[in-house]
Design an enzyme around this catalytic site. Structure first.
Site, mmCIF file in Angstrom:
data_model
loop_
_atom_site.group_PDB
_atom_site.id
_atom_site.type_symbol
_atom_site.label_atom_id
_atom_site.label_comp_id
_atom_site.label_asym_id
_atom_site.label_seq_id
_atom_site.Cartn_x
_atom_site.Cartn_y
_atom_site.Cartn_z
ATOM 1 N N GLU A 125 142.471 76.706 3.501
ATOM 2 C CA GLU A 125 142.832 78.074 3.144
ATOM 3 C C GLU A 125 144.302 78.029 2.765
ATOM 4 O OE1 GLU A 125 142.233 81.159 6.152
ATOM 5 O OE2 GLU A 125 143.836 82.200 5.094
ATOM 6 N N CYS A 143 147.984 85.623 5.679
ATOM 7 C CA CYS A 143 147.312 85.153 4.458
ATOM 8 C C CYS A 143 146.952 86.327 3.563
ATOM 9 C CB CYS A 143 146.017 84.423 4.812
ATOM 10 S SG CYS A 143 146.198 83.245 6.144
#
Lengths: 498, 498
Positions: free
Chosen positions: A236, A273
């Site tokens: 990620e 994120c």
């Protein structure tokens, strides 16, 4: 390995790493063979152990990360909750995807054998911990929880941003697993950049998971792909998380949107994120005052690590130096690790003319307001955006299906589409999808949050005409684990061949 | 592009490729948005069209491939059957994996939004056709069928082994799709090695599938991984498909096993992905006469292409030249494209001492009999084997759970474990798994045969708090497509946070 590395800055030695990998390889078979309810009990024990040691964990985490106690207590609860969600996944049993095709003498292409398919653990998993969630995406975080749930031993490469917390958490996890009956080698924490790379190259590692920057994640993904035996790499990486507000949304609740946006892009000093990096507002939105006031009022705060702070300062400088950018709030990066929010504005033509500078993630408290003139032209703008974890649309009275082209364009770029809210604060719940096309992840079919995160560490295997005594428990006719199963009886192909 | 390339040896031009890719990109949205039952109808129409043109297709296929008419007629039926299996997958609807978490104000980590997740087509897929199944793994084969079922347009790179058949099949598929209402650009056939590489590098391609050699597949996988935006690459490469017979199996039906083995490793002139390349027999098995007689009696036959024949000759020479190999049947590679079966024998120590020469696939009618002395030592031998599509165990009276260590070791290396049969003849049926660890595939979580092959081309996306009018049909509360769905009501997390 855990327990030998409590001194910050001490890397795991090659011999210690070899020992951890050998133990993980030896544990892989026995751990995967446990009934899922037993593994569920082990995950629950880990959750309990973390919460029982909450005071100590949070104290160490505050000291190392600079994050607030309240935030870290909440994150610890989230971490325990993630583990318990996988307890439910294991009890439910659908994760194993058991499918049985009965033998079929009349099958259209000739007699069909009996086929019994289930998903099995891939083997030892290497997890690279992140810095920005010292609990939830670190030693006992979602990658670890989902890999253990799958039945895969975990070798956890600690993040250097919180080494003492990593060692302490590692000890707690290892002891809880051992006390609950897990095989030796089911879990280990290792330290050091070179240690992580050596582990990633080791043939005993079957898959890897990572949360961090595009640069580091891509470098590791390339190593995983270049191995003699390439392995799945679930990275990620970076995500711009664009948000859009329609004219009707701005007319109905422009102030609320402006304040919500500032709250979301500055949350966690912009180190999530999912902080929104772009907000598309209609030209003439009249919200500059509100935006400026809100962003100015957020005080500077410490960033996580020197590396994060340095990287953010460079990206901020690049964006501020781009022609056509107007500064609404200059913010600062200050001395040491602090940063106060920076907010800039531009328009669509400038954004598209400077994609290299403006369309990559700035990991920190900076966002870009982009003025657009026509909602109908936004889908073409979205085509220029890179893959992203989330995309947000704010709508207002009268908005309807005419926004579908925008939403469809966003779906091609994102893993989560959200409406009239903000992308920070990812719900830990079965249907969550926390993933997206590259560079938001390296594996766009998969998620690192939610019940389906377990799928990354499971590989289907089918048994054909196996004697009952050689079937694994998951596939035996008497179904000792009580797994849900799909059974395809003979005769279904009558029409397939014509 | 289809229809312009009927002359063998004519590569698709860059401009033609660009046109095919642009059309595929334009078709991706509309094609994915069709109700699954409509796409099911299109797949059924393709199956019907192929069978209606069966005489012409088989005639061209015989001329180009040298395979028998009977084999190719059966393969055409298999190809139509694969398409119709996906008709059923689309009608069933579970492929979309619709999951809904209701909003939950009491969620343990704070109010949970409403989340609605489904799987959506990834976008245009590049399929590299194989030579060894001119129908079933070529233009209208399983990769194409599963990608179209997912809602992804397909750009099909034809195999040079059967160019006229590829052009003809491509025309039939394109016309059937068009007549059934699919958007222009849903399917195209392109020709040429450089064309395929250029397509693989093109940003409009979202995923690729391949069946072929380790060398070619790894080169393409590396290109896919090195793109600025890496994409999933589903390659099916090389597989040794080891088989094992226990002493009890040999005692009970050694002759049958020997003859079955020879039939399986020579089937299709050894040019299947699943021909057994190794047969482990107990020392003193006494079957050399039967094996030799059976293998000698299989006549030489034409191999598929000059490249396959040349590659096989080289691998055969390498194996025959390995110290410690005994030749049971020398066979021949002959002039032109013919080859007659080669059978050699060795023992476990020799096999392990010459892994580089003996443990990589020999694509052609060659297999190695390996004598072992102790079933209990076989799991350690299996640890040295590379990933494989299949592994086979033959058992006899009295064999039981003591074989579990062998079977478990094989599970760590293979995607399909079969018993008392032979791995050639892959059943096209929902539970089939035709995949395995590298180098048997580049994506060990996935399959290219069976209902779950569709998963390779579907990406989950979750909608959070979306207005009903902006939800895609798959996720609307009124469920216009009638998809099965899992709904998680509020309240389920009561215990998760403790």
């Amino acid at each position: 390995v855990t327990g030998k590395n409590t001194v910050p800055g001490t890397d795991t030695t090659p011999a210690e790493l070899d020992s951890a990998l050998a133990a993980a390889a030896a544990a892989a078979g026995p751990f995967a063979a446990l009934p899922p309810t037993e593994r569920a009990g082990m995950l629950g024990a880990v959750a309990d152990a973390l919460q029982a040691a909450g005071d100590e964990l949070v104290e160490v985490a505050v000291a190392e990360s600079g994050l607030s106690e309240a935030r870290l207590r909440g994150e610890l609860t989230r971490t325990a909750t993630q583990l318990r969600m996988f307890v439910e996944v294991l009890k439910d049993g659908r994760y194993a995807d058991v499918t049985i095709d009965r033998a079929d003498a009349e099958f259209v292409l000739g007699p069909r054998p009996e086929l019994r398919r289930a998903k099995f653990a891939v083997g030892p998993v290497l997890v690279f911990a992140a810095s920005n969630f010292p609990f939830a995406f670190s030693v006992a975080g979602g990658d670890t929880a989902s890999a253990l749930a799958a039945g895969s031993p975990v070798v956890l490469k600690a993040h250097p941003g919180h080494p003492e917390l990593s060692a302490l958490t590692g000890r707690l996890v290892t002891e809880a697993l051992r006390d609950a009956g897990a095989p030796d080698g089911t879990f280990a924490v290792v330290f050091g950049v070179e240690t992580g790379i050596a582990a990633l190259r080791d043939p005993r590692i079957a898959a890897a998971a990572f949360t961090g920057s595009i640069a580091a994640g891509r470098a590791l993904a390339d190593i995983a792909a270049a191995r003699p035996v390439p392995i799945p790499f679930y990275g990620e990486l970076g995500s711009v998380n664009p948000a859009f507000a329609t004219p009707a949304a701005v007319a109905a609740r422009g102030e609320e949107i402006a304040e919500g946006y500032v709250g979301s892009f500055t949350l966690g000093v912009g180190q999530f994120c999912t902080n929104p990096g772009l907000l598309f507002l209609p030209a003439g939105h009249g919200l500059e005052g509100t935006l400026t006031e809100a962003a100015s009022s957020v005080p500077g705060a410490r960033m996580l690590t020197d590396g994060v702070h340095t990287g953010y300062s460079a990206r901020r400088g690049e964006i501020l130096g781009t022609a056509g950018i107007r500064v609404l709030v200059e913010g600062e990066t200050g001395d040491g690790l602090t940063a106060a929010p920076t907010l800039v504005a531009t328009d669509v033509p400038t954004l598209l003319a400077h994609q290299g500078e403006l369309l990559e993630e700035a990991f920190g408290p900076l966002s870009i307001v982009v003025e657009y003139t026509d909602v109908k032209k936004l889908p073409a703008v979205v085509e220029e955006l890179a893959g992203t974890l989330t995309a947000t649309v704010h709508t207002g009275p009268g908005d309807g299906a005419e926004l579908s082209p925008l939403v469809d364009a966003l779906r091609s770029r994102a893993g989560r589409l959200l409406f009239n809210g903000w992308p920070t604060g990812v719900a830990v719940t079965p249907a969550m999808h926390h993933g997206g096309p590259y560079p938001s992840t390296t594996a766009p079919l998969h998620t690192s949050v939610g019940a389906t995160a377990i799928e990354r560490f499971l590989r289907p295997v089918v048994y054909q005409d196996a004697p009952e005594e050689l079937l694994p428990a998951a596939l035996r006719e008497d179904n000792p684990w009580g797994l849900p199963r799909t059974v395809n009886e003979a005769g279904l192909s009558a029409e397939w061949g014509r």
